[in-house]
Design an enzyme around this catalytic site. Structure first.
Site, mmCIF file in Angstrom:
data_model
loop_
_atom_site.group_PDB
_atom_site.id
_atom_site.type_symbol
_atom_site.label_atom_id
_atom_site.label_comp_id
_atom_site.label_asym_id
_atom_site.label_seq_id
_atom_site.Cartn_x
_atom_site.Cartn_y
_atom_site.Cartn_z
ATOM 1 N N GLU A 66 1.465 -11.889 5.568
ATOM 2 C CA GLU A 66 0.510 -11.173 6.397
ATOM 3 C C GLU A 66 1.022 -11.350 7.821
ATOM 4 O O GLU A 66 0.872 -12.413 8.429
ATOM 5 C CB GLU A 66 -0.895 -11.748 6.239
ATOM 6 N N GLU A 94 -1.898 0.111 8.122
ATOM 7 C CA GLU A 94 -1.079 -0.942 7.527
ATOM 8 C C GLU A 94 0.044 -0.366 6.689
ATOM 9 O O GLU A 94 1.175 -0.866 6.713
ATOM 10 C CB GLU A 94 -1.957 -1.865 6.681
ATOM 11 N N HIS A 114 2.768 -7.193 4.434
ATOM 12 C CA HIS A 114 1.404 -6.751 4.719
ATOM 13 C C HIS A 114 1.020 -7.105 6.152
ATOM 14 O O HIS A 114 1.730 -7.831 6.856
ATOM 15 C CB HIS A 114 0.418 -7.420 3.757
ATOM 16 N N HIS A 170 0.828 -1.213 0.000
ATOM 17 C CA HIS A 170 0.000 0.000 0.000
ATOM 18 C C HIS A 170 0.867 1.270 0.000
ATOM 19 O O HIS A 170 2.050 1.221 -0.313
ATOM 20 C CB HIS A 170 -0.991 -0.052 1.165
#
Length: 277
Positions: free
Chosen positions: A242, A110, A165, A73
């Site tokens: 993750e 995040e 992430h 992101h």
């Protein structure tokens, strides 16, 4: 990684080749986390691979290796929905250029988490002799698109690539998982290497951080997908991690801690070293 969607296309691939102390931009310490050391000036120019610490002639365990770190992101994605929602080809269909990511319930984003961990990790890897490139140069811009992130690893012919992430699943879910690619044809040659990379990173992350395997997705913390452009478009071994579930109170507390983020970076560095040795 879940929750809000969107993501702008950018003119080119942004690289941040400095370590944590050589990158401009915020590390992101909201959400009750400890303050990370402030960055200093001296970031390298986009496209330039900074010389690793081993350039002084001393042997280092990752000498000659090139690693691409993809901080998931970006901080400007949320305010540019038309750009990040633009559809891009991912090899077996189309998806949004990028997404905004998730955040903890106390507001730690995040994108800030991935930026901080990625810079910490890059610093360690360079100290071990690797050449390291990041897919974005700060935490306030837009994108780049998932396809551009994959293209960087291909361009540099990286020995390994990792997209970092944190998840946004149901609050009852906790733990971490690795996402490995499934062959869609064009990425077939990197699937086997990616599986080995994924196992090495999983084992090192679990041993180094104590975070348990995900209780809601994957088998022994390994999930395999064919719908992620960052994996479908990669020609070099690459996986996603993750690191925990930001919607889970326990995971969120760990991810919001600067000292724990350092443990994450140390653990991932061990996984890269095991894979590349």
């Amino acid at each position: 990684m879940r929750i809000h969607r969107g993501g702008p296309a950018v003119a080119g691939i942004a690289l941040c080749l400095g370590a944590l102390t050589a990158c401009n931009g915020s590390s992101g310490t909201s959400g009750g986390g400890e303050a990370a050391p402030p960055p200093t000036a001296g970031a390298t120019s986009p496209g330039e691979l900074k010389s690793p610490a081993s350039a002084n002639g001393r042997a280092a365990p990752l000498d000659g290796r090139t690693i691409v770190i993809d901080p998931g992101h970006n901080g400007g994605n949320g305010s540019h929905p038309s750009e990040i929602n633009k559809q891009v080809k991912i090899g077996n269909g189309s998806k949004a250029c990028d997404t905004t990511g998730t955040e903890t319930r106390s507001g730690y984003a995040e994108h800030a988490f991935t930026w901080d961990v990625s810079n910490r990790l890059a610093k360690i890897l360079r100290a071990r002799g690797a050449k390291v490139a990041l897919t974005r140069e700060d935490d306030k811009s837009v994108g780049p698109c998932v396809t551009e992130r994959a293209a960087l690893g291909n361009k540099l012919k990286a020995d390994a690539a990792l997209s970092i992430h944190a998840d946004g699943a149901s609050s009852s879910g906790h733990g971490f998982h690795i996402i490995e690619p499934i062959s869609i044809g064009r990425n077939a040659e990197m699937v086997s290497g990616s599986a080995k990379l994924g196992t090495a990173l999983r084992d090192a992350y679990h041993d180094g951080t104590g975070v348990p395997y995900s209780n809601y997705l994957g088998k022994k913390a390994i999930d395999r997908r064919d719908d992620l452009g960052g994996l479908n478009m990669s020609k070099v071994p690459k996986v996603f991690i993750e690191c925990g579930n930001m919607q889970n109170k326990g995971d969120a507390a760990k991810l919001s801690s600067a000292s724990f983020r350092q443990r994450i970076a140390d653990s991932l560095a061990e996984g890269f070293q095991k894979y590349l040795s």
